[in-house]
Design a protein around this motif. Structure first.
Motif, PDB file in Angstrom:
ATOM      1  N   TRP A  31       0.828  -1.196   0.000  1.00 21.64           N
ATOM      2  CA  TRP A  31       0.000   0.000   0.000  1.00 21.64           C
ATOM      3  C   TRP A  31       0.869   1.255   0.000  1.00 21.64           C
ATOM      4  CZ3 TRP A  31      -0.639   3.864   3.744  1.00 21.64           C
ATOM      5  CH2 TRP A  31      -1.651   4.764   3.476  1.00 21.64           C
ATOM      6  N   LEU A  32       1.915   1.255   0.843  1.00 23.45           N
ATOM      7  CA  LEU A  32       2.817   2.409   0.878  1.00 23.45           C
ATOM      8  C   LEU A  32       3.516   2.591  -0.466  1.00 23.45           C
ATOM      9  CD1 LEU A  32       4.395   1.975   4.417  1.00 23.45           C
ATOM     10  CD2 LEU A  32       2.920   3.840   3.662  1.00 23.45           C
ATOM     11  N   TRP A  33       3.925   1.506  -1.097  1.00 21.71           N
ATOM     12  CA  TRP A  33       4.598   1.590  -2.398  1.00 21.71           C
ATOM     13  C   TRP A  33       3.652   2.185  -3.453  1.00 21.71           C
ATOM     14  CZ3 TRP A  33       9.345   1.303  -4.224  1.00 21.71           C
ATOM     15  CH2 TRP A  33       9.522   1.184  -5.586  1.00 21.71           C
ATOM     16  N   ARG A  34       2.397   1.739  -3.430  1.00 21.99           N
ATOM     17  CA  ARG A  34       1.430   2.280  -4.397  1.00 21.99           C
ATOM     18  C   ARG A  34       1.152   3.756  -4.150  1.00 21.99           C
ATOM     19  NH1 ARG A  34      -3.134  -2.452  -4.787  1.00 21.99           N
ATOM     20  NH2 ARG A  34      -1.904  -3.903  -6.031  1.00 21.99           N
ATOM     21  N   MET A  35       1.092   4.150  -2.887  1.00 25.45           N
ATOM     22  CA  MET A  35       0.763   5.543  -2.577  1.00 25.45           C
ATOM     23  C   MET A  35       1.929   6.485  -2.799  1.00 25.45           C
ATOM     24  SD  MET A  35      -2.393   5.628  -1.721  1.00 25.45           S
ATOM     25  CE  MET A  35      -2.528   7.233  -0.985  1.00 25.45           C
ATOM     26  N   TYR A  36       3.151   6.061  -2.420  1.00 24.35           N
ATOM     27  CA  TYR A  36       4.278   6.986  -2.405  1.00 24.35           C
ATOM     28  C   TYR A  36       5.434   6.565  -3.302  1.00 24.35           C
ATOM     29  CZ  TYR A  36       1.713   8.513   1.672  1.00 24.35           C
ATOM     30  OH  TYR A  36       0.727   8.946   2.509  1.00 24.35           O
ATOM     31  N   GLY A  37       5.307   5.442  -4.007  1.00 20.97           N
ATOM     32  CA  GLY A  37       6.374   4.959  -4.864  1.00 20.97           C
ATOM     33  C   GLY A  37       6.440   5.757  -6.156  1.00 20.97           C
ATOM     34  N   ARG A  71       5.880   6.993  -9.846  1.00 21.71           N
ATOM     35  CA  ARG A  71       4.703   7.004 -10.719  1.00 21.71           C
ATOM     36  C   ARG A  71       5.109   6.545 -12.109  1.00 21.71           C
ATOM     37  NH1 ARG A  71       0.725   7.194  -7.192  1.00 21.71           N
ATOM     38  NH2 ARG A  71       1.027   8.848  -5.708  1.00 21.71           N
TER      39      ARG A  71
END
Length: 79
Positions: free
Chosen positions: A70-76, A78
């Motif tokens: 979830w953290l990777w999708r939100m802040y990883g 683009r």
């Protein structure tokens, strides 16, 4: 002594939880929220550990991996 520790930890947990959830409550309600939350989570965790043993660690690992995704999708990066 464990009861006093439960009240202190519950008060701190209740304070943090009410601030994170943006809930305005008085001090006794905040302490009650924290203490009851600590009791519930303590019972659930103890039940899971007794019931499943090592599998509880596996469940924790899966939940940790889900949080990391979830953290990777939100802040990883683009695409």
């Amino acid at each position: 002594m464990p009861i006093l520790a439960l009240i202190v930890v519950g008060a701190a947990a209740g304070f943090i939880a009410t601030r994170l959830m943006r809930l305005n409550t008085d001090i006794p309600t905040t302490i009650a929220i924290g203490v009851i939350g600590a009791l519930i989570s303590g019972l659930v965790l103890r039940f899971l550990i007794v019931l499943t043993g090592w599998a509880a660690g596996f469940v924790g690992a899966v939940l940790g991996a889900m949080v990391l995704i979830w953290l990777w999708r939100m802040y990883g990066p683009r695409r």
